[in-house]
Design an enzyme around this catalytic site. Structure first.
Site, PDB file in Angstrom:
ATOM      1  N   ASP A 269      79.278   5.232  24.025  1.00  0.00           N
ATOM      2  CA  ASP A 269      79.324   5.355  22.829  1.00  0.00           C
ATOM      3  C   ASP A 269      79.853   6.843  22.094  1.00  0.00           C
ATOM      4  O   ASP A 269      80.535   6.724  20.688  1.00  0.00           O
ATOM      5  CB  ASP A 269      78.202   6.877  22.263  1.00  0.00           C
ATOM      6  CG  ASP A 269      76.301   5.585  22.535  1.00  0.00           C
ATOM      7  OD1 ASP A 269      76.109   5.204  22.184  1.00  0.00           O
ATOM      8  OD2 ASP A 269      75.682   6.327  23.180  1.00  0.00           O
TER       9      ASP A 269
ATOM     10  N   LYS B 121      68.956   9.071  28.264  1.00  0.00           N
ATOM     11  CA  LYS B 121      70.851   8.957  28.560  1.00  0.00           C
ATOM     12  C   LYS B 121      71.012  10.159  29.054  1.00  0.00           C
ATOM     13  O   LYS B 121      71.989  10.068  30.085  1.00  0.00           O
ATOM     14  CB  LYS B 121      71.056   9.336  26.855  1.00  0.00           C
ATOM     15  CG  LYS B 121      71.321   7.785  26.619  1.00  0.00           C
ATOM     16  CD  LYS B 121      71.569   8.285  24.829  1.00  0.00           C
ATOM     17  CE  LYS B 121      72.132   6.208  23.996  1.00  0.00           C
ATOM     18  NZ  LYS B 121      72.940   6.716  23.377  1.00  0.00           N
TER      19      LYS B 121
ATOM     20  N   GLY C 186      70.181  15.033  21.011  1.00  0.00           N
ATOM     21  CA  GLY C 186      69.766  14.292  22.339  1.00  0.00           C
ATOM     22  C   GLY C 186      71.310  13.862  23.116  1.00  0.00           C
ATOM     23  O   GLY C 186      72.206  14.450  22.958  1.00  0.00           O
TER      24      GLY C 186
END
Length: 276
Positions: free
Chosen positions: A106, A70, A130
């Site tokens: 997200d 990502k 993360g």
């Protein structure tokens, strides 16, 4: 109705360290429902720059990006939508005639869930540091949460996330007992850590609400224990479905009805193994 693949078929894909079936089933089910000439496939790339270059050169329309790519994908795209640039994490790439634009659905999914569940703006602890943790932390911040704790063993990443989102950092939760607990790590995910609790039982029992971003299984040990204690629950399969819908709209330009969306989500959960 199912579409017969042809040279006009538009391809979409996902890239993950541990590919799952949720997105494959969700997107392909909607393509069939809506009669769209698209096909979706999941991959685990061994060469990320080459995979993104292939997306560009082959005209692959859309790409879902999962752990651990990502942040690594950022340098490989041409443009960042505001929702992705603000948190420096992407989970979606759209290819328009060779121009790659990145998004973060997200973030959108988490923001919708927090709003739908009317979660009290109380102190929270978020475990993880993360790319997905960034999306969750910024969604909470933008929803009005001001008192938060980032729990991460990686001090550099944890402190950086806490600083950028305006929260605190600790390596361990310790004696803290926040009313909202959020897991954004692989703890409880199918695999080597499937039996591990994201937070200890005492912390779970003291909380009002628990949120686990792990989608496979949706009922992690963390969620199972919280459910047994009567806590309010938000689960990773809910996040997976909402963010997949947003990706679908970006890729196709088509917005399914709620009935079509729910049917695709139900179908996808029948064999769901999405990654974070």
């Amino acid at each position: 109705m199912p579409i017969t693949a042809s040279k006009e078929t538009l391809l979409c894909m996902s890239l993950a360290g541990r590919p799952g079936n949720f997105g494959v089933r969700f997107h392909n089910h909607l393509y069939a429902q809506l009669g769209l000439n698209f096909y979706y496939k999941a991959f685990s790339p061994t060469d990320l720059p080459a995979a993104i270059a292939g997306m560009r050169s082959l005209g692959i329309r859309g790409c879902g990006v999962s752990m651990p790519f990502k942040e690594a994908c950022i340098a490989l795209v041409d443009e960042m939508a505001a929702c992705a640039a603000a948190i420096e994490s992407i989970n979606t790439i759209v290819n328009t005639e060779g121009h790659l634009k990145a998004y973060n659905t997200d973030y959108i999914a988490v923001a919708q869930l927090v709003d739908t569940h009317a979660i009290e703006r109380t102190r929270f602890a978020l475990r993880g540091s993360g790319g997905m943790a960034k999306a969750v932390a910024f969604a909470l911040r933008d929803a009005g949460f001001t008192d938060g704790l980032i729990v991460a063993r990686n001090e550099a990443a944890g402190r950086a996330l806490a600083r950028s989102a305006g929260f605190q950092w600790q390596a361990q939760l310790g004696a803290e007992r926040p009313r909202l607990l959020v897991n954004v790590t692989p703890l409880g995910m199918i695999g080597a850590q499937a039996d591990e609790l994201a937070f200890d039982k005492a912390a779970i029992e003291a909380a009002d609400t628990v949120f686990d971003v792990v989608a496979s299984p949706a009922r992690t040990p963390f969620i199972a224990h919280a459910d047994a204690c009567g806590k309010r629950l938000m689960t990773g399969d809910q996040v997976a479905a909402i963010q997949a819908l947003e990706q679908f709209i970006l890729y196709t330009g088509v917005t399914p009805t709620d009935e079509q969306y729910q049917a695709a989500a139900t179908f996808a959960r029948g064999e769901a193994r999405p990654d974070l």
